[in-house]
Design an enzyme around this catalytic site. Structure first.
Site, PDB file in Angstrom:
ATOM      1  N   ASP A 157       0.855  -1.184   0.000  1.00 30.87           N
ATOM      2  CA  ASP A 157       0.000   0.000   0.000  1.00 30.87           C
ATOM      3  C   ASP A 157       0.900   1.246   0.000  1.00 30.87           C
ATOM      4  O   ASP A 157       1.380   1.646   1.052  1.00 30.87           O
ATOM      5  CB  ASP A 157      -0.900  -0.030   1.232  1.00 30.87           C
ATOM      6  CG  ASP A 157      -1.850   1.148   1.327  1.00 30.87           C
ATOM      7  OD1 ASP A 157      -1.923   1.938   0.373  1.00 30.87           O
ATOM      8  OD2 ASP A 157      -2.511   1.283   2.376  1.00 30.87           O
TER       9      ASP A 157
ATOM     10  N   GLU B   6      -0.838  10.624  -0.078  1.00 30.67           N
ATOM     11  CA  GLU B   6      -2.187  10.059   0.023  1.00 30.67           C
ATOM     12  C   GLU B   6      -2.532   9.692   1.449  1.00 30.67           C
ATOM     13  O   GLU B   6      -3.661   9.904   1.904  1.00 30.67           O
ATOM     14  CB  GLU B   6      -2.306   8.821  -0.877  1.00 30.67           C
ATOM     15  CG  GLU B   6      -3.722   8.273  -1.015  1.00 30.67           C
ATOM     16  CD  GLU B   6      -4.092   7.194  -0.006  1.00 30.67           C
ATOM     17  OE1 GLU B   6      -5.236   6.718  -0.035  1.00 30.67           O
ATOM     18  OE2 GLU B   6      -3.226   6.821   0.821  1.00 30.67           O
TER      19      GLU B   6
ATOM     20  N   HIS C  95      -1.504  -2.214   6.120  1.00 29.06           N
ATOM     21  CA  HIS C  95      -0.895  -1.301   7.101  1.00 29.06           C
ATOM     22  C   HIS C  95      -0.108  -2.068   8.164  1.00 29.06           C
ATOM     23  O   HIS C  95      -0.076  -1.683   9.333  1.00 29.06           O
ATOM     24  CB  HIS C  95      -1.941  -0.390   7.750  1.00 29.06           C
ATOM     25  CG  HIS C  95      -2.318   0.763   6.881  1.00 29.06           C
ATOM     26  ND1 HIS C  95      -2.707   1.987   7.377  1.00 29.06           N
ATOM     27  CD2 HIS C  95      -2.347   0.896   5.529  1.00 29.06           C
ATOM     28  CE1 HIS C  95      -2.972   2.814   6.368  1.00 29.06           C
ATOM     29  NE2 HIS C  95      -2.759   2.161   5.244  1.00 29.06           N
TER      30      HIS C  95
END
Length: 355
Positions: free
Chosen positions: A177, A210, A320
């Site tokens: 990510d 982001e 995450h």
């Protein structure tokens, strides 16, 4: 996955790209896309752009964000220990007892996060999740003076974990990510560069910031002003024992990219993606986004009076965390899907909902 693409992916995932310090990964990305683009450029905050068939229409942006979550040096104690703060949505339960690297002006500095041995913990008392400001990093410095020669306040920190093949087509890394998103955008451009006839102008974009508010996406949505935006990001894979599928949906690794439905996801773009997937025999999965996608699409679609946008997700286990797991076949198909969409565009085509 072809060897050069896999090498590019590994290089991206192993390059530190904590929010606000994305430039090392952006350099890797630019170097890769340059041979497939008519021109490349960057903006003031480090968003990167690669243009193909610039005079074509419609203008389609394929994009992902380059930044990863991490930490930042907050304070250096008199004893030489480092206290830090989070950058993006970090999980406090994963912090203690880990190896980390501080990215200093003189290069990476290895450290370990301190933890109390079980023998020294109070018996009969349930362990509490530490607050981030209670965690510290030990870089082996004797005192503050020695530590300050190595690191300074504001230096970013990451877990040490790097890219590896877990088994077969499953890969594990820190920061899938969303380096996978900029990988997909770059690979889509590579595939389109080989197209004999391309009507669309394709702009591959790697955005910044982001994880702290979709900031880079707001910048590029305005500056590029595309007719359509395909936003590549990760999505939650729920094929593990501890996930409630009734709450989070049923998404599996190896079963294809995820198409978002609802909110920013433009219905004409999702329909076109489904047609492209059917033609190319790419399996799709779906997610519901009743309020927002949680991706750069949420910022892009609001620009310039409304930019038709869609979020395309890559199934990702353990998001995450330092051990995110993805399927390489899903990632290849994400790039093929984005390239197929761009190749299918008719000259001058617009994507407007019919009322």
């Amino acid at each position: 996955m072809q060897p050069s693409s896999l090498q590019f992916l590994e290089s991206l995932l192993n390059t530190v790209s904590v929010t606000s310090r994305e430039h090392p990964a952006q350099r890797v990305w630019l170097d890769y896309v340059k041979p497939f683009a008519d021109r490349v450029e960057t903006d003031a905050y480090g968003n990167c752009f690669a243009y193909l068939n610039e005079k074509g229409t419609p203008k389609i942006m394929v994009t992902g964000h380059s930044d990863e979550i991490g930490f930042m040096v907050q304070n250096i104690t008199d004893e030489g220990f480092i206290y830090f703060t989070g950058v993006g949505g970090v999980d406090h339960t994963l912090v203690r007892g880990q190896r980390m690297r501080v990215q200093s002006r003189n290069g990476p500095v290895l450290g370990v996060t301190g933890t109390l041995a079980p023998h020294m913990q109070e018996r009969g008392k349930e362990a509490e999740v530490p607050k981030l400001h209670e965690c510290f990093l030990d870089i082996g410095a004797k005192n503050k003076k020695e530590a300050e020669k190595l690191v300074r306040v504001g230096d970013v920190i990451t877990f040490v974990d790097s890219f590896e093949i877990l088994r077969g087509d499953l890969a594990v890394a820190r920061g899938c990510d969303n380096r996978i998103g900029i990988f997909a955008a770059a690979e889509a451009l590579r595939l389109l560069a080989a197209e004999k006839k391309l009507n669309a102008c394709v702009v591959a974009v790697s955005t910044v910031q982001e994880e702290i508010g979709l900031h880079g996406a707001s910048m590029v949505g305005y500056s590029v002003n595309p007719d359509a935006a395909l936003v590549a990001d990760v999505g939650q894979a729920t094929d593990i024992p501890i996930v409630n599928k009734n709450r989070f949906g049923d998404v599996k690794l190896g079963k294809g990219p995820i198409i978002g439905r609802g909110s920013a996801n433009h219905p004409l773009l999702t329909e076109r993606l489904e047609k492209v997937a059917q033609a190319k025999k790419i399996a799709l999965q779906y997610s519901t986004d009743p309020r927002g996608t949680g991706t750069d699409a949420d910022a892009i679609f609001l620009q310039r009076g409304g930019i038709p946008s869609v979020s395309i997700g890559l199934p990702n286990r353990y998001m995450h965390s330092p051990v995110e797991v993805i399927h390489l076949g899903d990632l290849e198909n994400m790039a093929k899907l984005m390239a197929g969409f761009c190749a299918s565009a008719k000259k001058g085509e617009k994507f407007h909902v019919k009322i």
